[in-house]
Scaffold this motif. Structure first.
Motif, PDB file in Angstrom:
ATOM      1  N   ILE A   1      45.138  12.383 -20.566  1.00  0.00           N
ATOM      2  CA  ILE A   1      46.629  11.970 -21.079  1.00  0.00           C
ATOM      3  C   ILE A   1      47.103  10.409 -20.412  1.00  0.00           C
ATOM      4  CG2 ILE A   1      49.058  12.225 -21.014  1.00  0.00           C
ATOM      5  CD1 ILE A   1      48.109  15.528 -21.172  1.00  0.00           C
ATOM      6  N   PHE A   2      46.691  10.370 -19.240  1.00  0.00           N
ATOM      7  CA  PHE A   2      47.155   9.002 -18.693  1.00  0.00           C
ATOM      8  C   PHE A   2      46.168   7.882 -19.120  1.00  0.00           C
ATOM      9  CE2 PHE A   2      49.858  11.703 -16.353  1.00  0.00           C
ATOM     10  CZ  PHE A   2      50.852  10.626 -15.762  1.00  0.00           C
ATOM     11  N   GLN A   3      45.012   8.547 -19.535  1.00  0.00           N
ATOM     12  CA  GLN A   3      43.983   7.350 -20.193  1.00  0.00           C
ATOM     13  C   GLN A   3      44.702   6.815 -21.325  1.00  0.00           C
ATOM     14  OE1 GLN A   3      39.977   8.262 -20.722  1.00  0.00           O
ATOM     15  NE2 GLN A   3      39.534   8.746 -18.454  1.00  0.00           N
ATOM     16  N   PHE A   4      45.183   7.614 -22.129  1.00  0.00           N
ATOM     17  CA  PHE A   4      45.771   7.338 -23.338  1.00  0.00           C
ATOM     18  C   PHE A   4      47.133   6.471 -23.073  1.00  0.00           C
ATOM     19  CE2 PHE A   4      49.673   8.036 -25.960  1.00  0.00           C
ATOM     20  CZ  PHE A   4      49.170   7.343 -27.035  1.00  0.00           C
ATOM     21  N   ILE A   5      47.886   6.784 -22.002  1.00  0.00           N
ATOM     22  CA  ILE A   5      49.111   5.823 -21.701  1.00  0.00           C
ATOM     23  C   ILE A   5      48.535   4.473 -21.168  1.00  0.00           C
ATOM     24  CG2 ILE A   5      51.018   5.817 -20.166  1.00  0.00           C
ATOM     25  CD1 ILE A   5      51.189   8.836 -20.218  1.00  0.00           C
ATOM     26  N   GLU A   6      47.553   4.356 -20.350  1.00  0.00           N
ATOM     27  CA  GLU A   6      47.000   3.157 -19.937  1.00  0.00           C
ATOM     28  C   GLU A   6      46.462   2.397 -21.023  1.00  0.00           C
ATOM     29  OE1 GLU A   6      43.719   1.872 -16.731  1.00  0.00           O
ATOM     30  OE2 GLU A   6      43.209   3.590 -17.754  1.00  0.00           O
ATOM     31  N   LEU A   7      45.743   2.737 -21.923  1.00  0.00           N
ATOM     32  CA  LEU A   7      45.338   2.059 -23.056  1.00  0.00           C
ATOM     33  C   LEU A   7      46.408   1.666 -24.128  1.00  0.00           C
ATOM     34  CD1 LEU A   7      41.829   4.272 -24.170  1.00  0.00           C
ATOM     35  CD2 LEU A   7      42.227   1.998 -22.810  1.00  0.00           C
ATOM     36  N   SER A   8      47.493   2.552 -24.080  1.00  0.00           N
ATOM     37  CA  SER A   8      48.676   2.189 -25.021  1.00  0.00           C
ATOM     38  C   SER A   8      49.315   1.091 -24.487  1.00  0.00           C
ATOM     39  CB  SER A   8      49.583   3.385 -25.217  1.00  0.00           C
ATOM     40  OG  SER A   8      50.697   2.838 -25.912  1.00  0.00           O
ATOM     41  N   LEU A   9      49.324   0.973 -23.018  1.00  0.00           N
ATOM     42  CA  LEU A   9      50.117  -0.167 -22.306  1.00  0.00           C
ATOM     43  C   LEU A   9      48.901  -1.635 -22.432  1.00  0.00           C
ATOM     44  CD1 LEU A   9      51.267  -0.260 -18.828  1.00  0.00           C
ATOM     45  CD2 LEU A   9      50.115  -2.045 -19.679  1.00  0.00           C
ATOM     46  N   ILE A  10      47.624  -1.349 -22.626  1.00  0.00           N
ATOM     47  CA  ILE A  10      46.591  -2.332 -22.547  1.00  0.00           C
ATOM     48  C   ILE A  10      46.795  -2.702 -24.221  1.00  0.00           C
ATOM     49  CG2 ILE A  10      44.065  -2.993 -23.011  1.00  0.00           C
ATOM     50  CD1 ILE A  10      45.373  -3.215 -20.265  1.00  0.00           C
ATOM     51  N   THR A  11      47.061  -1.934 -25.091  1.00  0.00           N
ATOM     52  CA  THR A  11      47.365  -2.289 -26.766  1.00  0.00           C
ATOM     53  C   THR A  11      48.518  -3.337 -26.713  1.00  0.00           C
ATOM     54  OG1 THR A  11      46.340  -0.345 -27.406  1.00  0.00           O
ATOM     55  CG2 THR A  11      47.739  -1.665 -28.972  1.00  0.00           C
TER      56      THR A  11
END
Length: 261
Positions: free
Chosen positions: A144-154
């Motif tokens: 879940i936090f990988q997704f949040i991190e990647l959303s931030l990088i996006t």
């Protein structure tokens, strides 16, 4: 901001990424992780479980990062190069709706990708580590936090893609990712430095750069929920990321609104 128009843009981005055959990466991930599991059985011995856990989570992160950066940096530039942006901005679509829709569309794609790879990851663990207790709960939290991190990088990729070329935007986004992962180390380095000027620089960098280390829970996940941050800390980290994403999208909209087409 009209939510309906945002969802239309997000849906179009989602479909475009699907048509680019991005989901083939899920199949590649499954094959490589299965082969790695077979290989580790023969050479890793007692450390097989930790190595496979590390490898699976790291691979999910790498695949997601590549997609977030390479596709995210081209989301706006592609519309400009194809001149489809003229059609979009001539309609009752605000620049904010355009940027937010692009971000939501790619973030939704990343969510599907991470979910699919996590399911495959669990299946591989069940095959090769069926006799070993597996920290499924902590892995789910980490995903879940990988997704949040990647959303931030996006959001970072979209920001750079708004005013630079795709190549430069890609390099800058990777740079932010690498520095964001070590932003706390930079702050500690400044604290032990004898130079007050260098200390101020590291403090400014820590404030400006996203602290991605607080979203990276892969190392804790392999040891179970005991080493994971508390629920309050996790909530604070998620809110931090959402605020940062909102600021990045607001800046992207501000810059995009001042571009002349």
């Amino acid at each position: 901001m009209n939510l309906g128009r945002v969802l239309v843009i997000a849906t179009n981005v989602f479909r475009e990424v699907i048509r680019d055959r991005i989901l083939y990466l899920v199949g590649l991930y499954a094959v490589l992780l299965f082969l790695a599991g077979r290989f580790l059985v023969d050479i890793a011995g007692s450390t097989e479980d930790k190595m496979l856990l590390d490898l699976g989570l790291a691979a999910i992160s790498i695949v997601g990062l590549v997609i977030a950066v390479f596709i995210g940096t081209g989301l706006v530039n592609k519309e400009i190069e194809k001149r489809t942006v003229y059609v979009l901005i001539s309609k009752p679509v605000s620049r904010l709706e355009f940027i937010v829709g692009k971000h939501l569309g790619l973030s939704a794609m990343l969510a599907v990708l991470i979910a699919a790879m996590t399911v495959i990851y669990f299946a591989i663990l069940a095959i090769f580590l069926f006799r070993t207790p597996t920290p499924y709960a902590s892995i789910i939290v980490s995903s879940i936090f990988q997704f949040i991190e990647l959303s931030l990088i996006t959001a970072v990729a979209i920001l750079f893609g708004v005013f630079t070329s795709p190549l430069l935007a890609t390099l800058l986004t990777f740079g932010v990712y690498l520095m964001g992962q070590s932003s706390r180390d930079l702050l500690q380095l400044g604290a032990i430095s004898e130079s007050s000027g260098f200390q101020r620089i590291t403090e400014v960098m820590y404030v400006l750069l996203p602290d991605l280390s607080r979203l990276n829970l892969k190392n804790q996940a392999i040891y179970g929920m005991e080493l994971m941050p508390s629920g309050l800390e996790l909530t604070a980290s998620a809110i931090y990321a959402l605020v940062y994403i909102s600021l990045l999208l607001a800046i992207s909209t501000f810059i995009f609104a001042r571009r002349q087409f």
